[in-house]
Design an enzyme around this catalytic site. Structure first.
Site, PDB file in Angstrom:
ATOM      1  N   SER A  11     -38.079 -34.561 -25.619  1.00  0.00           N
ATOM      2  CA  SER A  11     -38.568 -34.540 -24.442  1.00  0.00           C
ATOM      3  C   SER A  11     -39.557 -33.556 -24.035  1.00  0.00           C
ATOM      4  O   SER A  11     -39.893 -32.651 -24.794  1.00  0.00           O
ATOM      5  CB  SER A  11     -37.577 -34.389 -23.570  1.00  0.00           C
ATOM      6  OG  SER A  11     -37.638 -34.084 -22.123  1.00  0.00           O
ATOM      7  N   TYR A  15     -30.683 -28.252 -21.543  1.00  0.00           N
ATOM      8  CA  TYR A  15     -31.169 -29.667 -21.962  1.00  0.00           C
ATOM      9  C   TYR A  15     -32.427 -29.420 -22.821  1.00  0.00           C
ATOM     10  O   TYR A  15     -32.675 -30.265 -23.743  1.00  0.00           O
ATOM     11  CB  TYR A  15     -31.491 -30.792 -20.764  1.00  0.00           C
ATOM     12  CG  TYR A  15     -32.085 -31.827 -20.790  1.00  0.00           C
ATOM     13  CD1 TYR A  15     -31.617 -32.824 -21.357  1.00  0.00           C
ATOM     14  CD2 TYR A  15     -33.513 -31.895 -20.594  1.00  0.00           C
ATOM     15  CE1 TYR A  15     -31.902 -34.119 -21.669  1.00  0.00           C
ATOM     16  CE2 TYR A  15     -34.053 -32.942 -20.671  1.00  0.00           C
ATOM     17  CZ  TYR A  15     -33.374 -34.288 -21.279  1.00  0.00           C
ATOM     18  OH  TYR A  15     -34.177 -35.555 -21.275  1.00  0.00           O
TER      19      TYR A  15
END
Ligand code: NAD
Length: 249
Positions: A140, A155
């Site tokens: 990501s 995350y």
């Protein structure tokens, strides 16, 4: 047909609006037979049926190493082989450091990072026996920028771990003819965004993106097709940015 006669496993495919399903569909369109894995058993089966009768949905919690091994054995028994693994399953939380709990940490870290570790370990013995195989992981932009829009620190850290795991596996597995790469998506319009960003927020992200829009699941599926096909036959250990040019800023 870039993936003719190939068998691919994609994790996290139940949502027809998600990156996993778009990837399964893209690979199927290129001739692959696809095993669609998801925590959501009913959704996984429905998602497979939506692509076509030869594709199969499997219930699999990627946090459970034993289940990952079982599923890979079932897939090899049904399809005869596995050529490609896409580690896509992931959970995101927009919680800040002090708002997140140890349980939040566990689920976010375990689905992305332990899941990629478990599934990769489940396919590698088979890939090694054939001296070929291809693994792609979903990292990501949050890993590269320290979170931001969608993900809290846990995350961002999970995705940083996934990207590093991909590079380390690429190094270790290259002598066995196994390539491993990752994609680092920018903001992609999927159900993962629900409740985390409103239309105004999306507009602001689109405005600050050089290509002027959010990404689509198909943008990521196309990058994965490149990484999982012979088009990228001399590429391993990369993290491919698919973010509309966000880092140019
Ligand atoms: P999504 O929520 O549509 O897809 C995630 C899928 O993973 C769901 O179908 C869910 O059921 C499944 N899943 C959750 N826990 C699981 C488990 N334990 N075992 C198996 N499956 C499980 O979201 P998406 O946006 O399509 O996300 C796909 C991947 O892309 C994720 O890893 C996500 O972190 C990553 N990503 C998304 C974006 C974005 O902006 N949407 C950006 C960067 C990275």
């Amino acid at each position: 047909m870039l993936l003719k006669n190939k068998v691919a496993i994609v994790t996290g495919c139940a949502s027809l609006k998600g990156i996993g399903w778009a990837t399964a569909k893209r690979f199927a369109d290129e001739g692959a037979t696809v095993a669609l894995l998801d925590l959501d058993e009913k959704g996984g089966h429905a998602a497979a049926r939506e692509i076509g009768p030869i594709h199969i949905g499997y219930a699999c919690d990627v946090r459970d190493a034993k289940r990952c091994n079982e599923v890979v054995a079932e897939i090899i028994a049904s399809f005869g082989t596995v050529d490609i693994l896409v580690n896509n399953a992931g959970v995101s939380q927009a919680k800040r450091l002090m708002d997140s709990t140890a349980d939040d940490y566990d689920i976010v870290m375990d689905v992305s990072l332990r899941g990629a570790y478990n599934m990769s370990r489940a396919v590698v013995p088979h890939f090694r026996s054939r001296k070929s195989g291809n693994i792609a992981c979903i990292g990501s932009i949050a890993a590269q920028r320290g979170g931001g829009v969608l993900g809290g620190p846990h995350y961002a850290a999970a995705k940083g771990g996934v990207q590093t795991l991909a590079k380390a596996m690429a190094r270790e597995l290259a002598p066995d003819g196994i390539r491993v790469n990752a994609v680092a998506p920018g903001l992609i319009d999927t159900e993962l965004l629900t409740g985390k960003i409103d239309d105004e927020g999306k507009r602001r992200v689109a405005e600050s993106t050089p290509l002027g829009r959010l990404g689509t699941p198909q943008d990521i599926a196309n990058a994965l097709l490149f990484l999982c096909s012979d088009l990228s036959s001399y590429v391993t250990g990369v993290v491919l940015d698919v973010n509309g040019g966000f880092h140019i800023h």
